[in-house]
Each structure stands twice: as C-alpha cells, then as structure tokens.
Design a protein around this motif. Structure first.
Motif, PDB file in Angstrom:
ATOM      1  N   LYS A  47      -3.323   1.726  10.544  1.00 43.27           N
ATOM      2  CA  LYS A  47      -2.305   2.289  11.401  1.00 43.27           C
ATOM      3  C   LYS A  47      -1.068   2.591  10.597  1.00 43.27           C
ATOM      4  O   LYS A  47      -0.586   3.750  10.791  1.00 43.27           O
ATOM      5  N   ASP A  48      -0.507   1.854   9.885  1.00 47.44           N
ATOM      6  CA  ASP A  48       0.607   1.929   8.888  1.00 47.44           C
ATOM      7  C   ASP A  48       0.338   3.364   8.010  1.00 47.44           C
ATOM      8  O   ASP A  48       1.377   4.061   7.746  1.00 47.44           O
ATOM      9  N   LEU A  49      -0.668   3.050   7.354  1.00 49.61           N
ATOM     10  CA  LEU A  49      -1.129   4.304   6.432  1.00 49.61           C
ATOM     11  C   LEU A  49      -1.425   5.552   7.224  1.00 49.61           C
ATOM     12  O   LEU A  49      -0.649   6.623   6.727  1.00 49.61           O
ATOM     13  N   LYS A  50      -1.774   5.493   8.209  1.00 51.33           N
ATOM     14  CA  LYS A  50      -1.981   6.667   9.103  1.00 51.33           C
ATOM     15  C   LYS A  50      -0.479   7.518   9.694  1.00 51.33           C
ATOM     16  O   LYS A  50      -0.265   8.755   9.624  1.00 51.33           O
ATOM     17  N   GLU A  51       0.255   6.471   9.909  1.00 48.99           N
ATOM     18  CA  GLU A  51       1.704   7.145  10.279  1.00 48.99           C
ATOM     19  C   GLU A  51       2.466   7.553   9.031  1.00 48.99           C
ATOM     20  O   GLU A  51       3.491   8.337   9.281  1.00 48.99           O
ATOM     21  N   HIS A  52       2.176   7.014   7.911  1.00 41.31           N
ATOM     22  CA  HIS A  52       2.879   7.367   6.659  1.00 41.31           C
ATOM     23  C   HIS A  52       2.646   8.517   6.132  1.00 41.31           C
ATOM     24  O   HIS A  52       3.447   9.163   5.439  1.00 41.31           O
ATOM     25  N   CYS A  53       1.528   9.007   5.933  1.00 43.15           N
ATOM     26  CA  CYS A  53       0.958  10.082   5.339  1.00 43.15           C
ATOM     27  C   CYS A  53      -0.256  10.781   5.941  1.00 43.15           C
ATOM     28  O   CYS A  53      -0.997   9.937   6.795  1.00 43.15           O
ATOM     29  N   LYS A  54      -0.409  11.997   5.880  1.00 43.97           N
ATOM     30  CA  LYS A  54      -1.533  12.628   6.539  1.00 43.97           C
ATOM     31  C   LYS A  54      -2.923  12.891   5.441  1.00 43.97           C
ATOM     32  O   LYS A  54      -3.641  13.994   5.961  1.00 43.97           O
ATOM     33  N   LEU A  55      -2.899  12.159   4.706  1.00 42.30           N
ATOM     34  CA  LEU A  55      -3.977  12.329   3.456  1.00 42.30           C
ATOM     35  C   LEU A  55      -5.385  12.118   4.542  1.00 42.30           C
ATOM     36  O   LEU A  55      -5.501  11.264   5.144  1.00 42.30           O
TER      37      LEU A  55
ATOM     38  N   LEU B  92       0.651  -1.357   0.082  1.00 40.35           N
ATOM     39  CA  LEU B  92       0.076   0.066  -0.152  1.00 40.35           C
ATOM     40  C   LEU B  92       0.995   1.224   0.000  1.00 40.35           C
ATOM     41  O   LEU B  92       0.589   2.188  -0.896  1.00 40.35           O
ATOM     42  N   LEU B  93       1.755   1.616   0.976  1.00 41.40           N
ATOM     43  CA  LEU B  93       2.647   2.529   0.762  1.00 41.40           C
ATOM     44  C   LEU B  93       3.677   2.586  -0.402  1.00 41.40           C
ATOM     45  O   LEU B  93       3.664   3.810  -0.692  1.00 41.40           O
ATOM     46  N   VAL B  94       3.974   1.779  -0.809  1.00 39.11           N
ATOM     47  CA  VAL B  94       4.766   1.955  -2.271  1.00 39.11           C
ATOM     48  C   VAL B  94       3.771   2.291  -3.279  1.00 39.11           C
ATOM     49  O   VAL B  94       4.241   3.310  -4.092  1.00 39.11           O
ATOM     50  N   LYS B  95       2.612   1.968  -3.400  1.00 41.87           N
ATOM     51  CA  LYS B  95       1.492   2.277  -4.513  1.00 41.87           C
ATOM     52  C   LYS B  95       1.265   3.761  -3.947  1.00 41.87           C
ATOM     53  O   LYS B  95       1.157   4.474  -4.939  1.00 41.87           O
ATOM     54  N   ILE B  96       1.029   4.080  -2.911  1.00 41.76           N
ATOM     55  CA  ILE B  96       0.802   5.503  -2.219  1.00 41.76           C
ATOM     56  C   ILE B  96       1.737   6.511  -2.832  1.00 41.76           C
ATOM     57  O   ILE B  96       1.684   7.649  -3.369  1.00 41.76           O
ATOM     58  N   ASP B  97       3.066   6.129  -2.701  1.00 44.86           N
ATOM     59  CA  ASP B  97       4.242   6.882  -2.965  1.00 44.86           C
ATOM     60  C   ASP B  97       4.396   7.027  -4.444  1.00 44.86           C
ATOM     61  O   ASP B  97       4.722   8.198  -4.931  1.00 44.86           O
ATOM     62  N   GLU B  98       4.141   5.947  -5.093  1.00 44.83           N
ATOM     63  CA  GLU B  98       4.023   6.239  -6.454  1.00 44.83           C
ATOM     64  C   GLU B  98       2.746   7.103  -7.180  1.00 44.83           C
ATOM     65  O   GLU B  98       3.163   7.652  -8.089  1.00 44.83           O
ATOM     66  N   LYS B  99       1.851   6.797  -6.743  1.00 41.20           N
ATOM     67  CA  LYS B  99       0.616   7.704  -7.244  1.00 41.20           C
ATOM     68  C   LYS B  99       0.416   9.044  -6.635  1.00 41.20           C
ATOM     69  O   LYS B  99      -0.277  10.076  -7.258  1.00 41.20           O
ATOM     70  N   PHE B 100       0.849   9.493  -5.190  1.00 44.32           N
ATOM     71  CA  PHE B 100       0.711  10.839  -4.771  1.00 44.32           C
ATOM     72  C   PHE B 100       1.787  11.578  -5.277  1.00 44.32           C
ATOM     73  O   PHE B 100       2.810  11.848  -4.797  1.00 44.32           O
ATOM     74  N   GLN B 101       1.646  12.488  -6.413  1.00 45.11           N
ATOM     75  CA  GLN B 101       2.658  13.040  -7.288  1.00 45.11           C
ATOM     76  C   GLN B 101       2.650  14.728  -6.694  1.00 45.11           C
ATOM     77  O   GLN B 101       3.490  15.441  -7.299  1.00 45.11           O
TER      78      GLN B 101
END
Length: 114
Positions: free
Chosen positions: A71-79, A8-17
């Motif tokens: 939990k990991d998603l919320k720690e990784h980004c503030k979207l 999930l975090l790899v995909k978010i970093d790829e898509k969140f430009q």
C-alpha cells in the motif's frame, strides 16, 4: 509508516534516477524457499538487451506487513509492479549455454552426465 516501508521507499528514491531512455519497474517475488518477500527494481536501457536488477528489500512472509508495504509503495510511486511466485517457476524452454547479454563473455556449455 512501518520500518520496512521506510527502508523500501528510501531505496526506491535512491535507485530510481529517471534517466532518459530508461524504463523502470518493481519486481516482487514471493519466495517460498526462504519464506520471505523480495523487492527489486528492474531497469532497462532502450535499445539494449542488458537489464539491471537492484535489491530493495527482503522481509519475512507476513501478510499484514506485506499488505502495508505494498500500500505504501503504491502511494509513493506509480511504477508498474510485476509479481512472481517461486511455486510457479518457468523454465526458459532450453538450457542456456551462451548468454552474452547478461555478462557471460564466454561459452557456458552444458555438459549433461553421460
């Protein structure tokens, strides 16, 4: 970190430009029909009606794994995160017969059975 969180975090970093004049948020769907959780990134360009939805992750409905991924998603980004549940589907009010803002360049007329 579990495998689903990493994916999930790899995909978010790829898509969140972080494009100028674009808004992004995460959509999580609790899909009871397919018995899984679905994660999407929604993006909107300011001043247009067209929006984009990118698949990020599909995972089986497991409360423990889902809790860890969230939990990991919320720690990784503030979207911002929007939650939907297929037990509470909402009808748009009227049947959509023409929708130019979602790629339908022609009429999709609804013809009920007579």
């Amino acid at each position: 970190m579990i495998r689903e969180s990493k994916q999930l975090l790899v995909k978010i970093d790829e898509k969140f430009q972080r494009k100028y004049n674009w808004r992004y948020h995460i959509l999580i769907v609790n899909n009871h029909f397919m018995d899984e959780y679905l994660f999407f990134m929604q993006s909107y360009k300011h001043g247009t009606k067209l929006h984009y939805s990118d698949d990020l992750l599909e995972m089986p409905r497991d409360k423990a794994k889902y809790g860890q991924v969230l939990k990991d998603l919320k720690e990784h980004c503030k979207l911002s995160i929007e939650f939907r549940d297929t037990h509470h589907l909402v009808h748009p009010g009227t049947d959509i017969t023409f929708d130019a803002s979602h790629g339908h360049a022609f009429s999709t007329s609804y013809h009920p059975e007579t």
